[in-house]
Enzyme design. Sequence first.
Site, PDB file in Angstrom:
ATOM      1  N   SER A  14       0.934  -1.219   0.202  1.00 12.04           N
ATOM      2  CA  SER A  14       0.080   0.102   0.052  1.00 12.04           C
ATOM      3  C   SER A  14       0.894   1.259  -0.010  1.00 12.04           C
ATOM      4  CB  SER A  14      -1.068  -0.266   1.237  1.00 12.04           C
ATOM      5  OG  SER A  14      -0.043  -0.126   2.353  1.00 12.04           O
ATOM      6  N   ARG A  15       2.198   1.068   0.334  1.00 11.55           N
ATOM      7  CA  ARG A  15       3.083   2.460   0.249  1.00 11.55           C
ATOM      8  C   ARG A  15       4.365   1.738   0.638  1.00 11.55           C
ATOM      9  NH1 ARG A  15       1.229   1.970   5.704  1.00 11.55           N
ATOM     10  NH2 ARG A  15      -0.902   2.714   5.107  1.00 11.55           N
ATOM     11  N   GLY A  16       5.429   3.024   0.235  1.00  7.79           N
ATOM     12  CA  GLY A  16       6.834   2.447   0.581  1.00  7.79           C
ATOM     13  C   GLY A  16       7.438   1.581  -0.449  1.00  7.79           C
ATOM     14  N   GLY A  18       6.965  -1.795  -0.950  1.00  8.23           N
ATOM     15  CA  GLY A  18       6.091  -2.650  -1.415  1.00  8.23           C
ATOM     16  C   GLY A  18       5.334  -2.128  -2.779  1.00  8.23           C
ATOM     17  N   TYR A 170      14.653  -6.098  15.819  1.00  8.18           N
ATOM     18  CA  TYR A 170      14.426  -5.834  14.470  1.00  8.18           C
ATOM     19  C   TYR A 170      15.534  -6.712  13.693  1.00  8.18           C
ATOM     20  CZ  TYR A 170      14.043  -3.627   9.731  1.00  8.18           C
ATOM     21  OH  TYR A 170      13.754  -3.293   8.472  1.00  8.18           O
ATOM     22  N   LYS A 174      15.235  -9.953  11.107  1.00  9.04           N
ATOM     23  CA  LYS A 174      15.516  -9.912   9.811  1.00  9.04           C
ATOM     24  C   LYS A 174      16.731 -11.205   9.680  1.00  9.04           C
ATOM     25  CE  LYS A 174      12.985  -6.937   7.920  1.00  9.04           C
ATOM     26  NZ  LYS A 174      12.103  -6.971   7.002  1.00  9.04           N
TER      27      LYS A 174
END
Length: 259
Positions: A14-16, A18, A170, A174
């Site tokens: 939806s943004r960024g 992606g 984080y 990852k």
Amino acid sequence: MSLEGKVALVTGASRGIGEDIAKHLAAAGATVAVAARTEEVSDPRLPGTIHTVAAAIREAGGKALAVRMDVRSPESVSAGVEKTVSELGRLDIIVNNAAVLVPGTIETIKERHIDLIWEIDLRGPLLLIKHSIPHMRAAGGGHIINISSVAALFPGPGPYDNPRKGGAFYGMIKAGLERYTQGLAMELQDASIAVNALSPEGRIKTPGNLFGENSRENPSLEFEAADLMGKAARWICEQPATYTGHILFDVDVCRDRGL
Ligand code: NAP
């Protein structure tokens, strides 16, 4: 190689980053399932919805389907995959991009934030992969890309000058995603499903990154070009399934392949 005839599902589209990856895969000919939670903007700091991104792809001449998906929910992931396959006919590519950062150190983090980052950033990709594999096998193989971060390697051995507090959760998540990328690549080799991890080499100016405390505290931070991740993801998806088990940085892929 064109991605014409392929169907790709991108989470956090939806943004960024992606959104950028979704647009690049669509420009290469794939029909893209634009998956995320937002259907209407409620906070101006978080612009973009699955519908606006799908519409932008269609306006540019591509093919896209908006798919509401909350990767924290097994039911929502399953329903989103089924909607994609029932409306678009197949599934060849998945990009596990949706992720969040959580604040705090081991002494200050809230327990709900431990659940949140595990459920979105690591369990989410596992659920999507599990629900997608039967369809990818039926399609004769494909590509899985897990979006990672340099945080997977941070901070290396000490002692540390100016130790930074926070970010370790984080990095742990990852690092787990990258390790799983290679284990899964081996498991799925027989199915001709390639599995690779792709990270920005630095920071990309996205709503999520601007929200993050590190960027706020450091206004002089340099950002890398926003479309490197999209170009690199497209290049990976254009490779044969024997291109698998790689942990990649966008800058390296774009430089080495002249993208
Ligand atoms: P962003 O701007 O915060 O966008 C995150 C996306 O994830 C949004 O589309 C959001 O959509 C979606 N999302 C969040 N929670 C979700 C959920 N429960 N279910 C489904 N979708 C969800 O992030 P970004 O900066 O583009 O980062 C994208 C990826 O790149 C992440 O994996 C991040 O770790 C990685 N990365 C980014 C940078 C950077 O500099 N930006 C650096 C290293 C790695 P909704 O709110 O609509 O659900």
